[in-house]
Design a protein around this motif. Structure first.
Motif, PDB file in Angstrom:
ATOM      1  N   ASN A  43       0.849  -1.195   0.000  1.00 25.49           N
ATOM      2  CA  ASN A  43       0.000   0.000   0.000  1.00 25.49           C
ATOM      3  C   ASN A  43       0.888   1.250   0.000  1.00 25.49           C
ATOM      4  O   ASN A  43       1.725   1.407   0.885  1.00 25.49           O
ATOM      5  CB  ASN A  43      -0.910  -0.022   1.226  1.00 25.49           C
ATOM      6  N   SER A  51      -2.484  -4.149  -0.114  1.00 20.24           N
ATOM      7  CA  SER A  51      -3.808  -3.988  -0.714  1.00 20.24           C
ATOM      8  C   SER A  51      -3.960  -4.932  -1.902  1.00 20.24           C
ATOM      9  O   SER A  51      -2.977  -5.446  -2.431  1.00 20.24           O
ATOM     10  CB  SER A  51      -3.989  -2.544  -1.190  1.00 20.24           C
ATOM     11  N   TYR A  52      -5.204  -5.112  -2.325  1.00 19.93           N
ATOM     12  CA  TYR A  52      -5.527  -5.936  -3.481  1.00 19.93           C
ATOM     13  C   TYR A  52      -6.058  -5.066  -4.610  1.00 19.93           C
ATOM     14  O   TYR A  52      -6.749  -4.075  -4.365  1.00 19.93           O
ATOM     15  CB  TYR A  52      -6.606  -6.975  -3.134  1.00 19.93           C
ATOM     16  N   GLY A  53      -5.731  -5.438  -5.827  1.00 17.59           N
ATOM     17  CA  GLY A  53      -6.268  -4.766  -6.999  1.00 17.59           C
ATOM     18  C   GLY A  53      -6.359  -5.764  -8.139  1.00 17.59           C
ATOM     19  O   GLY A  53      -5.935  -6.907  -8.007  1.00 17.59           O
ATOM     20  N   GLU A 111      -7.163   4.378  -5.149  1.00 16.16           N
ATOM     21  CA  GLU A 111      -7.054   4.457  -3.683  1.00 16.16           C
ATOM     22  C   GLU A 111      -7.708   3.247  -3.026  1.00 16.16           C
ATOM     23  O   GLU A 111      -8.794   2.836  -3.424  1.00 16.16           O
ATOM     24  CB  GLU A 111      -7.740   5.733  -3.197  1.00 16.16           C
ATOM     25  N   ASP A 112      -7.052   2.682  -2.034  1.00 16.06           N
ATOM     26  CA  ASP A 112      -7.635   1.606  -1.232  1.00 16.06           C
ATOM     27  C   ASP A 112      -8.169   2.248   0.040  1.00 16.06           C
ATOM     28  O   ASP A 112      -7.416   2.512   0.978  1.00 16.06           O
ATOM     29  CB  ASP A 112      -6.592   0.544  -0.906  1.00 16.06           C
ATOM     30  N   TYR A 113      -9.451   2.529   0.057  1.00 18.69           N
ATOM     31  CA  TYR A 113     -10.050   3.225   1.192  1.00 18.69           C
ATOM     32  C   TYR A 113     -10.149   2.368   2.448  1.00 18.69           C
ATOM     33  O   TYR A 113     -10.385   2.882   3.526  1.00 18.69           O
ATOM     34  CB  TYR A 113     -11.422   3.784   0.799  1.00 18.69           C
ATOM     35  N   SER A 114      -9.915   1.069   2.307  1.00 15.76           N
ATOM     36  CA  SER A 114      -9.933   0.199   3.490  1.00 15.76           C
ATOM     37  C   SER A 114      -8.652   0.350   4.300  1.00 15.76           C
ATOM     38  O   SER A 114      -8.599  -0.056   5.454  1.00 15.76           O
ATOM     39  CB  SER A 114     -10.091  -1.267   3.075  1.00 15.76           C
ATOM     40  N   GLY A 116      -5.917  -1.240   3.580  1.00 14.24           N
ATOM     41  CA  GLY A 116      -5.100  -2.419   3.347  1.00 14.24           C
ATOM     42  C   GLY A 116      -5.073  -3.369   4.527  1.00 14.24           C
ATOM     43  O   GLY A 116      -5.734  -3.162   5.537  1.00 14.24           O
TER      44      GLY A 116
END
Length: 137
Positions: A43, A51-53, A111-114, A116
């Motif tokens: 991240n 993170s995942y994408g 953007e990873d709003y969680s 990660g």
């Protein structure tokens, strides 16, 4: 059965998935149901988290031919030390890694709003013995 297990396997730029994830910051695996590659990456907002994408192989090519990165093709190829044709012949893992290094995770995955997942949670999910040094960025 063995064919399905292949799709569950993570791949990285190094033969060792631990090195690929914790040193290079990327693992990928193909998801046939999505017809896309699931990516596990470091991240950018918090390098101690992951993170995942998703990235489609066609998108990797299309972004340079007709999409947002079309004006960057020559500088990108120079950066990776390959011609366009040579780059297309690289493995999908290498191509995703190259694009990620050149543009950054935010430009590639958004953007990873969680926020990660922690290295400890990732180790548990991947069945890797957790080591505290995995937290270091």
């Amino acid at each position: 059965m063995a064919k399905n297990q292949h799709y569950k396997r993570w791949h990285g730029t190094d033969a060792n998935i631990i090195v690929s994830l914790f040193e290079y910051g990327l693992l990928v695996r193909y998801a046939p149901s999505e017809k896309s590659w699931q990516c596990l990456y470091r991240n950018p907002n918090d390098p101690t988290r992951f993170s995942y994408g998703w990235k489609d192989e066609g998108d990797l090519k299309q972004m340079f031919l007709t999409d947002w990165a079309r004006n960057d093709l020559l500088s990108f190829c120079s950066h990776v030390g390959a011609t366009w044709k040579e780059w297309l012949e690289r493995s999908v893992v290498e191509r995703i890694y190259d694009v990620l290094q050149y543009y950054g995770a935010l430009n590639i995955f958004g953007e990873d709003y969680s926020g990660g997942e922690s290295a400890q949670d990732i180790c548990k999910a991947l069945h890797i013995k957790y080591q505290p040094e995995y937290e270091a960025a």
